[in-house]
Design an enzyme around this catalytic site. Sequence first.
Site, PDB file in Angstrom:
ATOM      1  N   LYS A  87     -10.173   2.329 -24.336  1.00  0.00           N
ATOM      2  CA  LYS A  87      -9.208   3.102 -24.251  1.00  0.00           C
ATOM      3  C   LYS A  87      -8.981   4.099 -22.837  1.00  0.00           C
ATOM      4  O   LYS A  87      -9.792   4.406 -22.624  1.00  0.00           O
ATOM      5  CB  LYS A  87      -9.263   4.217 -25.338  1.00  0.00           C
ATOM      6  CG  LYS A  87      -8.132   4.929 -26.036  1.00  0.00           C
ATOM      7  CD  LYS A  87      -8.493   5.690 -27.441  1.00  0.00           C
ATOM      8  CE  LYS A  87      -7.252   6.253 -27.746  1.00  0.00           C
ATOM      9  NZ  LYS A  87      -7.761   7.416 -29.019  1.00  0.00           N
TER      10      LYS A  87
HETATM   11  O1  G3P Z   1      -4.955   8.936 -31.849  1.00  0.00           O
HETATM   12  C1  G3P Z   1      -4.794  10.116 -31.311  1.00  0.00           C
HETATM   13  C2  G3P Z   1      -5.046  11.205 -32.052  1.00  0.00           C
HETATM   14  O2  G3P Z   1      -6.477  11.377 -32.307  1.00  0.00           O
HETATM   15  C3  G3P Z   1      -4.520  12.560 -31.667  1.00  0.00           C
HETATM   16  O3  G3P Z   1      -4.047  13.211 -32.889  1.00  0.00           O
HETATM   17  O4  G3P Z   1      -3.750  14.872 -34.580  1.00  0.00           O
HETATM   18  O5  G3P Z   1      -5.051  15.214 -32.369  1.00  0.00           O
HETATM   19  O6  G3P Z   1      -2.796  15.117 -32.148  1.00  0.00           O
HETATM   20  P1  G3P Z   1      -3.933  14.625 -33.031  1.00  0.00           P
END
Ligand code: G3P
Length: 218
Positions: A87
């Site tokens: 990633k």
């Molecule tokens: O896959 C990306 C993710 O981990 C971010 O999610 O909920 O932290 O915006 P969030």
Amino acid sequence: MKFFIDTANLDQIKEAQELGVLDGVTTNPSLMAKEGITGKDNILKHYVDICNIVDGDVSAEVVATDFAGMVKEGEELAELHDQIVVKVPMIKDGVKALKYFSDKGIRTNCTLVFSPGQALLAAKAGATYVSPFLGRLDDISTDGLNLIAEIRLIYDNYGFETEILAASIRHTMHVIDCAKLGADVMTGPLSSIDGLLKHPLTDIGLAKFLEDYKKGNS
Ligand code: G3P
């Protein structure tokens, strides 16, 4: 549509895997820290533990932000297990690293994508997956789902093979909407997958069937 779970929590990964619908896992440094996984050796071991639970792709994020550092880290991550996808953040050196990895046959997931232009660059650089963060766009009063639609259109216009991995999914309706828009993959918390199961008429209907069965068989 592939279902990935967005967590570094092994219990939740096992639960999703046991449901039989899990195609992979995404992690990031914040999710690792949330599980208390710190220090390079522990983090690398945790990635291998995750790979041993799931059958599909496991995204492991580099923390270097320069080209040479990302290449070094990414190659080390890719060596860990054949399910690892490296990633890489959507920054200039990240684009160079995506191209480098693509040329070497190392699969990648371009993360922190918030615009169609960034997604176009990721595809041009040969990313295996592109991760538009729709929840974080919604958080700032911007239509995250529209970004998924725009990327779908652009990729279809040119036949890019980069898979659209709808990330930062927060709830079940995000999953449904992304499926309608043709996202190739969704990654979200276990609750976003569990929510797909639920309908009160299913519960009411099942209770009635069982009640009628008991009446007829008592
Ligand atoms: O896959 C990306 C993710 O981990 C971010 O999610 O909920 O932290 O915006 P969030």
